[in-house]
Design an enzyme around this catalytic site. Structure first.
Site, PDB file in Angstrom:
ATOM      1  N   SER A 228       4.311  -4.342   3.049  1.00  0.00           N
ATOM      2  CA  SER A 228       3.032  -4.083   2.396  1.00  0.00           C
ATOM      3  C   SER A 228       2.278  -5.402   2.183  1.00  0.00           C
ATOM      4  O   SER A 228       2.029  -6.120   3.151  1.00  0.00           O
ATOM      5  CB  SER A 228       3.286  -3.324   1.091  1.00  0.00           C
ATOM      6  OG  SER A 228       2.115  -2.710   0.629  1.00  0.00           O
ATOM      7  N   ASP A 454       0.920   6.355   6.873  1.00  0.00           N
ATOM      8  CA  ASP A 454       0.943   5.476   5.705  1.00  0.00           C
ATOM      9  C   ASP A 454      -0.357   5.609   4.907  1.00  0.00           C
ATOM     10  O   ASP A 454      -1.438   5.392   5.442  1.00  0.00           O
ATOM     11  CB  ASP A 454       1.132   4.025   6.154  1.00  0.00           C
ATOM     12  CG  ASP A 454       1.553   3.107   5.026  1.00  0.00           C
ATOM     13  OD1 ASP A 454       0.967   3.204   3.929  1.00  0.00           O
ATOM     14  OD2 ASP A 454       2.461   2.285   5.237  1.00  0.00           O
ATOM     15  N   HIS A 484       4.846   5.167   2.843  1.00  0.00           N
ATOM     16  CA  HIS A 484       4.467   3.752   2.876  1.00  0.00           C
ATOM     17  C   HIS A 484       5.637   2.945   3.423  1.00  0.00           C
ATOM     18  O   HIS A 484       6.606   2.693   2.726  1.00  0.00           O
ATOM     19  CB  HIS A 484       4.107   3.313   1.462  1.00  0.00           C
ATOM     20  CG  HIS A 484       3.494   1.955   1.366  1.00  0.00           C
ATOM     21  ND1 HIS A 484       2.571   1.481   2.280  1.00  0.00           N
ATOM     22  CD2 HIS A 484       3.664   0.963   0.464  1.00  0.00           C
ATOM     23  CE1 HIS A 484       2.203   0.251   1.934  1.00  0.00           C
ATOM     24  NE2 HIS A 484       2.857  -0.083   0.842  1.00  0.00           N
TER      25      HIS A 484
END
Length: 515
Positions: A228, A454, A484
């Site tokens: 991320s 995502d 995610h």
């Protein structure tokens, strides 16, 4: 208020936590001429995590009974004055489990946020990386501004409760003014309580900390696993230190080519897609979907719930009520991972019956609040890092002008994410750039993994990251999944590609697709 969707964390990294009212931990206890690259880390059994790190328990022993070890690394407070004041960067590691002659070095993790504590996250997710540990010391850290590392502190617990309770989708001038005033008060508290560290929490600063970490750990190259926001951090590192990049993997990739406005617009579409996929999954099951008969019915009922909560909240976690904003945060949190969809279903069922406990628990998880009403510093650090990185400063006029586009991208979340653009209004430190520079000519190959489902870092960002890194550097792999990130999905194609690269140096073919 800050945009909760910009808490680009992996899974439930924003777990319930504590907040202590302390000032940023800056120190000046090193000689001015000390060579920080020569410092010796004093590894020792890990203490109970600090309240700001978001956990109250020491990490569990590793498989085989080995213990996690912790240390503190000195780093310059101001990288433009490397001989000046220092801060402590909290580290954690699990030493390699395999033969010493097979050890590659350290594998450094950043799990996202920005604002997430790596010292608590690595043990939480550690079992996923057991195979990687055979040849690497697994290492993570609290980035500057986070947890034990010169933490950013803003408002106290009671003030944060009020801050997160406010209406995030103002309907009239009075509500808009209240939102802006509350944002300014939060940002002023950050400056008052953490003014010394605020100018020094940019991603470029943390990237320089990682290169110091590489040297202190004794590695010629930085082997890295970024998730991320950790992909943005990794890209900035590769830009600054291309020749020091070792084997690196980026998962749940942040698009480095967009402005904050474009990023939020992309997330609006990403979360709308995740909601659509959730509704399709629920209504396609053999048993009856308890929150709607069709995909549109599921979305219509959620929209009605949110509208009803704006007019009349329902009991949540005593003594707080579930407001529209809390419910919105809870839904967003549940959409981060397919594993949480069952909790979303249970939470919606509860809410339709007048009980907001589950949705409020999910909301608290997103904002770092524990059951005792104490907060980690996840959100303050997130705001500080994002606002220091991002140059644009948006006004109410900007938001109003862009609302139609946000609503078109996401009827459910568009308003909320658009108003979240005000989070950096009147921030004390100017933003660095419209978007990060991740060009890294000459760096070793970096495996860039995009997940088609995502919500927080939409799939298109992976290709743009691979292209921005440069020809021969970014190697894109696609995972056709939900949630995610990809490595934690358990998909053997993804884990095999990552493990083969990190352990054996085998780079997968660019354009590989895992389903």
């Amino acid at each position: 208020m800050p945009n909760p969707a910009r808490l680009r964390t992996a899974a439930l990294l924003a777990t319930a936590a504590l907040l202590s009212v302390t000032v940023a931990g800056c120190t000046d206890d090193s000689p001015k001429d000390e060579d920080l690259t020569a410092q010796q880390l004093k590894w020792a059994p890990c203490p109970v995590p600090s309240p700001l790190e978001g956990s109250s328990e020491s990490p569990s022993p590793l498989p085989g009974g080995d213990e996690w070890e912790c240390a503190t690394m000195k780093a310059p407070l101001d990288w433009s004055d490397p001989k000046g004041d220092t801060i402590g960067i909290a580290l954690i590691r699990a030493q390699a489990s395999g033969p010493k002659d097979k050890r590659i070095g350290s594998l450094v993790f950043n799990f996202g946020g920005p604002g997430g504590s790596g010292v608590t996250a690595l043990p939480a997710f550690g079992e996923q990386y057991t195979k990687l540990r055979t040849r690497y010391d697994l290492v993570s850290f609290d980035p500057r501004g986070v947890g034990r590392s010169a933490p950013v502190v803003c408002e106290n617990d009671e003030q944060l409760d009020e801050f997160f309770e406010q209406d995030g989708t103002p309907d009239d001038a009075a509500e808009q003014t209240a939102l802006l005033d509350n944002t300014k008060s939060f940002n002023a508290a950050c400056e008052k309580n953490s003014g010394k560290v605020l100018p020094h929490v940019r991603t470029t600063d943390t990237a320089r900390d990682m290169d110091l970490m590489r040297q202190v750990l004794g590695d010629d190259k930085l082997h890295y696993f970024g998730i991320s926001y950790g992909t943005e951090l990794g890209g900035v590192y590769a830009h600054l230190f291309p020749k020091s990049v070792g084997r690196a993997v980026f998962d749940a990739v942040v698009d480095p080519t967009v402005t904050p406005e474009e990023s939020s617009l992309g997330q609006a579409g990403g979360f709308q897609l995740a909601l659509d996929n959730y509704a399709k999954d629920c209504t396609s099951k053999v048993e009856e979907c308890p929150v709607g008969d069709t995909v549109q019915d599921v979305k219509d009922r959620i929209a009605k719930l949110l509208k009803d909560l704006e007019a009349k909240p329902i009991p949540g976690i005593f003594p707080r009520d579930l407001t529209q904003t809390f419910a919105m945060n809870g839904i967003l949190q549940a959409l981060y991972s397919k594993d949480f969809w069952e909790y979303l279903t249970e939470g919606l069922q509860q809410a339709y019956e007048g009980n907001g406990q589950i949705l409020m628990f999910l909301s608290d998880s997103l904002t770092g609040r524990n059951e005792d009403g104490e907060y980690s510093n996840l959100v303050p650090a997130n705001v500080a890092i994002n606002c220091s990185d991002d140059k644009p400063r948006y006004t109410m006029a900007d938001v109003e002008a862009n609302l139609p586009e946000f609503r078109k991208e996401s009827p459910m979340f568009g308003d909320y994410l658009a108003w979240g653009l005000l989070g950096c209004t009147d921030w004390a430190v100017p933003g660095a750039a419209d978007h990060p520079d991740v060009s890294a000519a000459g760096a070793a190959p970096i495996l860039v993994i995009g997940n088609t489902g995502d919500p927080a870092t939409p799939y298109e960002g992976a290709r743009r990251m691979a292209q921005a890194l440069g020809k021969g550097v970014g190697v894109e792999l696609t995972y056709k999944g939900q949630g995610h990130g990809a490595y934690d999905s358990g998909n053997t194609c993804v884990t095999g590609a990552v493990n083969n690269y990190l352990l054996d140096g085998t780079v997968p073919k660019a354009g590989t697709v895992c389903a």
